[in-house]
Design a protein around this motif. Structure first.
Motif, PDB file in Angstrom:
ATOM      1  N   LYS A 469     119.823  42.544  17.654  1.00 19.15           N
ATOM      2  CA  LYS A 469     119.485  41.430  16.762  1.00 19.15           C
ATOM      3  C   LYS A 469     118.845  41.942  15.476  1.00 19.15           C
ATOM      4  CE  LYS A 469     116.710  37.174  16.601  1.00 19.15           C
ATOM      5  NZ  LYS A 469     115.801  36.274  17.373  1.00 19.15           N
ATOM      6  N   GLY A 500     127.028  35.525  18.120  1.00 20.12           N
ATOM      7  CA  GLY A 500     125.881  34.710  17.745  1.00 20.12           C
ATOM      8  C   GLY A 500     124.788  35.486  17.043  1.00 20.12           C
ATOM      9  N   GLU A 526     128.034  27.992  16.119  1.00 16.92           N
ATOM     10  CA  GLU A 526     126.721  27.445  16.473  1.00 16.92           C
ATOM     11  C   GLU A 526     126.450  27.604  17.968  1.00 16.92           C
ATOM     12  OE1 GLU A 526     124.202  23.221  16.262  1.00 16.92           O
ATOM     13  OE2 GLU A 526     126.213  23.365  15.395  1.00 16.92           O
ATOM     14  N   GLN A 529     125.495  31.122  18.660  1.00 13.23           N
ATOM     15  CA  GLN A 529     124.118  31.380  18.236  1.00 13.23           C
ATOM     16  C   GLN A 529     123.116  30.861  19.258  1.00 13.23           C
ATOM     17  OE1 GLN A 529     124.455  29.476  14.420  1.00 13.23           O
ATOM     18  NE2 GLN A 529     124.953  31.399  13.345  1.00 13.23           N
ATOM     19  N   GLU A 533     120.497  33.218  21.475  1.00 16.01           N
ATOM     20  CA  GLU A 533     119.055  32.992  21.530  1.00 16.01           C
ATOM     21  C   GLU A 533     118.571  32.917  22.970  1.00 16.01           C
ATOM     22  OE1 GLU A 533     115.315  32.953  20.458  1.00 16.01           O
ATOM     23  OE2 GLU A 533     117.008  33.286  19.089  1.00 16.01           O
TER      24      GLU A 533
END
Length: 561
Positions: A469, A500, A526, A529, A533
């Motif tokens: 990330k 993502g 989306e 993503q 997360e």
């Protein structure tokens, strides 16, 4: 009949159901072998046995595809290693019998290889296979290995040496199960390339008796002994549905809302390139050029390299990218013509770009050859350096690439320092590529060739995902593309997470592309993503994967469970 389920690591997708065939165990030296009457004469016989094994490996290489042939040729070099012969001679002179001397010499080398780690640790299986075959030749008994197959079979082994894996009959080998080995073993790599379902690091695999019915799931890693007809039918139904679903998608990779994610191949030579070039993918995300060097006794010439690179580039025409990794060698992947001396910890030593800086003439010749091949074919060639840790190293490499006349330079992000400092490290170059295998190794302080550390090296480890990330955030700040060329890119669920996090391309074994393409097509950016997360926020690797699986599209869930 007792139904048992064993659990390993799935490394090559798909399922198989067939009768188990158990690989013949290694041949060992007799416990009471007498001392030689003439040590010098016995050394001549031992050397002849080593050469017999080397010649047999060369013969297998001649029948294998390019990648397997390169591995077999490198293994033959072990059998011809003069240091190994000398070590056997030392034990003969000390009174050990010929087979015992071979065994003791091999184990001395194996201990050294294991201590060195990384590439050397990976070769321990190869080394011991050479030793076992040599002992068999000395004793005049059949060599170990896969028995002759007459019907579709699941091959069960402690581990499979390249000499066995490379010549497996794809029509008769339904699946492979090994008790040892890890995600990056030769068995895992070659099985994925050949499209054979495989499970490695499966505890108690050798408890499966020959002739037993076995089903394996190369996705989940489950191995079922004496499976029920219903469970076998369920696996077959899943594979049928998988084939139907995967055949419905084609073309460039993209999410359901049109966000592009390049789907690329990992290749190691000309044969790989020809096979990948004929498939529905967008080019090459990793061309491992070290295969050109590792089996060579002297540095390949400009002309030799130009010829090989030209043949690799041709199948992709002028409209599909080819990302080339420059020589990734050094103390952990030794080259006879670029020996920088012994190092206490080769995995942290002068390998990759560090070797190129110490021996710049090797890189200069390679870049000239790549430029000549690119000019001859019109290919879209992009060159990246391995083991980059600092912006100074990235800048040095970018300057070398530009001086050779090549248009695009990049760096591998496989060192945590490069990931955490990506907004600086990527500044002098055009792109980055995450080598998730090494990145996991260095992040988790766990040798990626040690099967016993597979849990630490699970690509779902949240710590590793958080390092990825950070690298993606640095690339986004600069507006630079960043891809993935490690094994995690071929996992359909992980592909969603990587997308993502901001990855723009995924490179993998070509056989894995359809499933990744399908997974992307069922999720919006989306959604990817959100999945990313949930994965980076998880406490454990298992929790990260489960969080993504439970929230994934139901059709993808059906493919993977």
């Amino acid at each position: 009949m007792e139904v048992r389920t064993l659990q390993g690591i799935g490394v090559s997708a798909g399922s198989a159901y067939a009768t188990a065939v158990v690989v013949a165990p290694p041949v060992t030296a007799p416990a009471d072998e007498p001392a030689p009457a003439d040590a010098d004469a016995e050394l001549v016989r031992v050397k002849a046995a080593f050469e017999q094994v080397a010649a047999e490996l060369d013969a297998r290489a001649a029948r294998a595809d390019k990648t397997a042939a390169q591995i077999l040729t490198a293994t033959a070099l072990i059998a011809r290693d003069k240091g190994l012969h000398k070590a056997a001679g030392k034990h003969l002179a000390a009174g050990s019998g010929p087979a015992t001397s071979v065994h003791r010499a091999v184990e001395e080398y194996a201990a050294q290889f294991e201590a060195l780690g990384d590439y050397f640790a990976e070769r321990v299986t190869d080394l011991r296979d050479v030793g076992s075959r040599t002992i068999a030749a000395v004793l005049g008994v059949p060599a170990p290995g896969v028995p002759t197959l007459t019907a579709p079979s699941v091959v069960i082994a402690l581990d499979l040496a390249p000499a066995d894996t490379a010549v497996l009959d794809r029509d008769l080998v339904a699946g492979i199960v090994t008790q040892e080995g890890g995600r990056n073993s030769h068995t895992a790599i070659l099985a994925a390339q050949m499209g054979i379902p495989a499970v490695v690091h499966c505890a108690d695999a050798l408890s499966i008796e020959a002739g037993t019915s076995v089903s394996i799931d190369g996705d989940s890693g489950a191995v079922v002994v004496n499976p029920s007809a219903e469970s076998v039918a369920a696996l077959a139904d899943r594979d049928s549905k998988r084939a139907t679903l995967l055949s419905a998608t084609s073309g460039p990779g993209k999410t359901s809302d049109g966000h592009a994610v390049g789907l690329l191949a990992n290749i190691g030579g000309v044969d790989d390139a020809v096979a990948a070039g004929a498939q529905d993918l967008e080019g090459v995300g990793l061309f491992r050029t070290e295969f050109v060097f590792l089996s060579a006794k002297t540095a390949p010439t400009l002309e030799e390299q130009t010829d090989i690179y030209t043949r690799v580039f041709q199948p992709f025409g002028t409209d599909r990218r080819i990302v080339v990794r420059t020589l990734d060698a050094g103390a952990d992947k030794p080259l006879a013509f670029a020996d920088l001396g012994a190092e206490e910890n080769p995995a942290l030593g002068r390998r990759g770009l560090r070797l190129s800086q110490a021996r710049p003439e090797l890189l200069e010749t390679q870049l000239k050859a790549l430029a000549a091949a690119a000019s001859a074919t019109g290919a879209d060639v992009r060159v990246m350096a391995p083991m980059v840790a600092t912006v100074e190293e990235a800048k040095w490499f970018a300057d070398q690439v530009a001086a050779a006349g090549l248009p695009k330079s990049g760096v591998m992000i496989e060192v945590p320092a490069a990931a955490l400092g990506a907004r600086h490290v990527l500044a002098p170059v055009d792109f980055g590529s995450l080598g998730t295998n090494d990145l996991a190794q260095y992040t988790m302080a766990a040798d990626r060739m040690q099967g016993a550390l597979s849990d630490l090296l699970d690509p779902w480890q949240p710590a590793v995902l958080n390092v990825i990330k950070a690298a993606c955030a640095g690339a986004a700040e600069l507006g630079k593309p960043i891809g993935v060329c490690g094994e995690s890119g071929g996992d359909p669920l992980m592909a969603l997470v990587l997308t993502g996090l901001g990855v723009s391309s995924l490179s993998m074994a070509p056989s894995k592309v359809p499933a990744v393409r399908f997974a992307l097509s069922r999720h919006s950016l989306e959604a990817c993503q959100r999945l990313a997360e949930s994965a980076v926020s998880a406490a454990t690797a298992a929790a990260a994967r489960e969080a993504v699986l439970s929230a994934a599209d139901p059709e993808l869930q059906a493919l993977l469970t």
